[in-house]
Write a protein that holds these residues in place. Structure first.
Motif, PDB file in Angstrom:
ATOM      1  N   GLY A  85       0.810  -1.205   0.000  1.00 24.79           N
ATOM      2  CA  GLY A  85       0.000   0.000   0.000  1.00 24.79           C
ATOM      3  C   GLY A  85       0.841   1.251   0.000  1.00 24.79           C
ATOM      4  O   GLY A  85       2.067   1.206  -0.012  1.00 24.79           O
ATOM      5  N   TRP A  86       0.133   2.350  -0.031  1.00 30.16           N
ATOM      6  CA  TRP A  86       0.742   3.671   0.026  1.00 30.16           C
ATOM      7  C   TRP A  86       0.158   4.428   1.211  1.00 30.16           C
ATOM      8  O   TRP A  86      -1.073   4.393   1.439  1.00 30.16           O
ATOM      9  CB  TRP A  86       0.479   4.457  -1.253  1.00 30.16           C
ATOM     10  N   TYR A  87       1.029   5.078   1.941  1.00 31.98           N
ATOM     11  CA  TYR A  87       0.651   5.976   3.020  1.00 31.98           C
ATOM     12  C   TYR A  87       1.190   7.358   2.666  1.00 31.98           C
ATOM     13  O   TYR A  87       2.067   7.491   1.812  1.00 31.98           O
ATOM     14  CB  TYR A  87       1.279   5.537   4.340  1.00 31.98           C
ATOM     15  N   ARG A  88       0.681   8.359   3.362  1.00 33.94           N
ATOM     16  CA  ARG A  88       1.233   9.697   3.189  1.00 33.94           C
ATOM     17  C   ARG A  88       1.241  10.427   4.525  1.00 33.94           C
ATOM     18  O   ARG A  88       0.434  10.141   5.393  1.00 33.94           O
ATOM     19  CB  ARG A  88       0.462  10.496   2.132  1.00 33.94           C
ATOM     20  N   GLN A  89       2.162  11.353   4.625  1.00 36.52           N
ATOM     21  CA  GLN A  89       2.262  12.160   5.835  1.00 36.52           C
ATOM     22  C   GLN A  89       2.489  13.606   5.439  1.00 36.52           C
ATOM     23  O   GLN A  89       3.523  13.942   4.845  1.00 36.52           O
ATOM     24  CB  GLN A  89       3.387  11.666   6.735  1.00 36.52           C
ATOM     25  N   GLN A  97      -0.386  13.186  11.194  1.00 40.13           N
ATOM     26  CA  GLN A  97      -0.002  11.781  11.311  1.00 40.13           C
ATOM     27  C   GLN A  97       0.004  11.116   9.939  1.00 40.13           C
ATOM     28  O   GLN A  97      -0.684  11.554   9.005  1.00 40.13           O
ATOM     29  CB  GLN A  97      -0.988  11.058  12.235  1.00 40.13           C
ATOM     30  N   ARG A  98       0.777  10.062   9.847  1.00 41.63           N
ATOM     31  CA  ARG A  98       0.797   9.291   8.617  1.00 41.63           C
ATOM     32  C   ARG A  98      -0.571   8.629   8.430  1.00 41.63           C
ATOM     33  O   ARG A  98      -1.131   8.084   9.372  1.00 41.63           O
ATOM     34  CB  ARG A  98       1.897   8.222   8.684  1.00 41.63           C
ATOM     35  N   GLU A  99      -1.081   8.689   7.204  1.00 42.55           N
ATOM     36  CA  GLU A  99      -2.396   8.113   6.937  1.00 42.55           C
ATOM     37  C   GLU A  99      -2.341   7.147   5.767  1.00 42.55           C
ATOM     38  O   GLU A  99      -1.563   7.329   4.821  1.00 42.55           O
ATOM     39  CB  GLU A  99      -3.422   9.215   6.638  1.00 42.55           C
ATOM     40  N   LEU A 100      -3.208   6.160   5.830  1.00 39.85           N
ATOM     41  CA  LEU A 100      -3.300   5.178   4.766  1.00 39.85           C
ATOM     42  C   LEU A 100      -4.033   5.779   3.570  1.00 39.85           C
ATOM     43  O   LEU A 100      -5.083   6.394   3.716  1.00 39.85           O
ATOM     44  CB  LEU A 100      -4.050   3.942   5.264  1.00 39.85           C
ATOM     45  N   VAL A 101      -3.468   5.563   2.390  1.00 39.42           N
ATOM     46  CA  VAL A 101      -4.056   6.105   1.158  1.00 39.42           C
ATOM     47  C   VAL A 101      -4.737   5.009   0.355  1.00 39.42           C
ATOM     48  O   VAL A 101      -5.884   5.135  -0.050  1.00 39.42           O
ATOM     49  CB  VAL A 101      -2.970   6.790   0.309  1.00 39.42           C
ATOM     50  N   ALA A 102      -4.013   3.923   0.121  1.00 39.60           N
ATOM     51  CA  ALA A 102      -4.552   2.841  -0.707  1.00 39.60           C
ATOM     52  C   ALA A 102      -3.776   1.565  -0.438  1.00 39.60           C
ATOM     53  O   ALA A 102      -2.596   1.620  -0.094  1.00 39.60           O
ATOM     54  CB  ALA A 102      -4.465   3.201  -2.191  1.00 39.60           C
ATOM     55  N   THR A 103      -4.454   0.446  -0.615  1.00 39.93           N
ATOM     56  CA  THR A 103      -3.793  -0.850  -0.495  1.00 39.93           C
ATOM     57  C   THR A 103      -4.247  -1.765  -1.623  1.00 39.93           C
ATOM     58  O   THR A 103      -5.338  -1.588  -2.185  1.00 39.93           O
ATOM     59  CB  THR A 103      -4.102  -1.548   0.835  1.00 39.93           C
ATOM     60  N   ALA A 108       2.306  15.971   0.548  1.00 38.91           N
ATOM     61  CA  ALA A 108       2.750  15.095   1.624  1.00 38.91           C
ATOM     62  C   ALA A 108       3.952  14.291   1.138  1.00 38.91           C
ATOM     63  O   ALA A 108       4.266  14.292  -0.056  1.00 38.91           O
ATOM     64  CB  ALA A 108       1.630  14.142   2.034  1.00 38.91           C
ATOM     65  N   VAL A 109       4.585  13.622   2.068  1.00 42.08           N
ATOM     66  CA  VAL A 109       5.555  12.592   1.709  1.00 42.08           C
ATOM     67  C   VAL A 109       4.788  11.280   1.597  1.00 42.08           C
ATOM     68  O   VAL A 109       4.045  10.916   2.508  1.00 42.08           O
ATOM     69  CB  VAL A 109       6.669  12.469   2.754  1.00 42.08           C
ATOM     70  N   TYR A 110       4.953  10.618   0.473  1.00 46.01           N
ATOM     71  CA  TYR A 110       4.250   9.371   0.208  1.00 46.01           C
ATOM     72  C   TYR A 110       5.202   8.196   0.433  1.00 46.01           C
ATOM     73  O   TYR A 110       6.311   8.170  -0.105  1.00 46.01           O
ATOM     74  CB  TYR A 110       3.706   9.360  -1.215  1.00 46.01           C
ATOM     75  N   TYR A 111       4.741   7.236   1.212  1.00 45.94           N
ATOM     76  CA  TYR A 111       5.538   6.071   1.562  1.00 45.94           C
ATOM     77  C   TYR A 111       4.880   4.808   1.032  1.00 45.94           C
ATOM     78  O   TYR A 111       3.659   4.641   1.165  1.00 45.94           O
ATOM     79  CB  TYR A 111       5.663   5.935   3.070  1.00 45.94           C
TER      80      TYR A 111
END
Length: 120
Positions: A34-38, A43-49, A90-93
């Motif tokens: 998945g991808w998270y962003r902050q 706080q870091r949040e879930l974007v998609a999985t 955001a920074v995407y992780y």
């Protein structure tokens, strides 16, 4: 396993980007990615999985604008972003889960993050 995120940049509102997450090492233990962003100060949040069975989840805030996809070998996961908004800055992780052969979950794998900045 190592994850390498790329594709971020500075984009105007309404623009598009495609983020990539390259996976190196054995992917045997991965069931979902998945991808998270902050965003700054948040706080870091879930974007998609995306799961191994192909099922996909999107956060309400990005549904209809973001598309997650992957290759069959779990070697690359993509996040296509359309109609970018300033709040997408955001920074995407990228993230991958990590399951042992005994069915227990180990520590997740994380990429280093890629910066997405949306200008108005």
């Amino acid at each position: 396993v190592q994850l390498q995120a790329s594709g971020g940049g500075l984009v105007q509102e309404g623009g598009s980007l495609r983020l990539s997450c390259a996976v190196s090492g054995s992917t045997f233990s991965i069931h979902n990615m998945g991808w998270y962003r902050q965003a700054p100060g948040k706080q870091r949040e879930l974007v998609a999985t995306i799961a191994s069975d192909g099922s996909i989840y999107y956060a309400d805030s990005v549904a209809g604008r973001f598309t997650i996809s992957r290759d069959n070998a779990w070697k690359t996961v993509y996040l296509q972003i359309h109609n970018l908004k300033s709040e997408d800055t955001a920074v995407y992780y990228c993230n991958a889960d990590n399951w042992t052969a005994w069915g227990t979950r180990g520590s997740d794998y994380w990429g280093q993050g890629t910066q997405v900045t949306v200008s108005s």
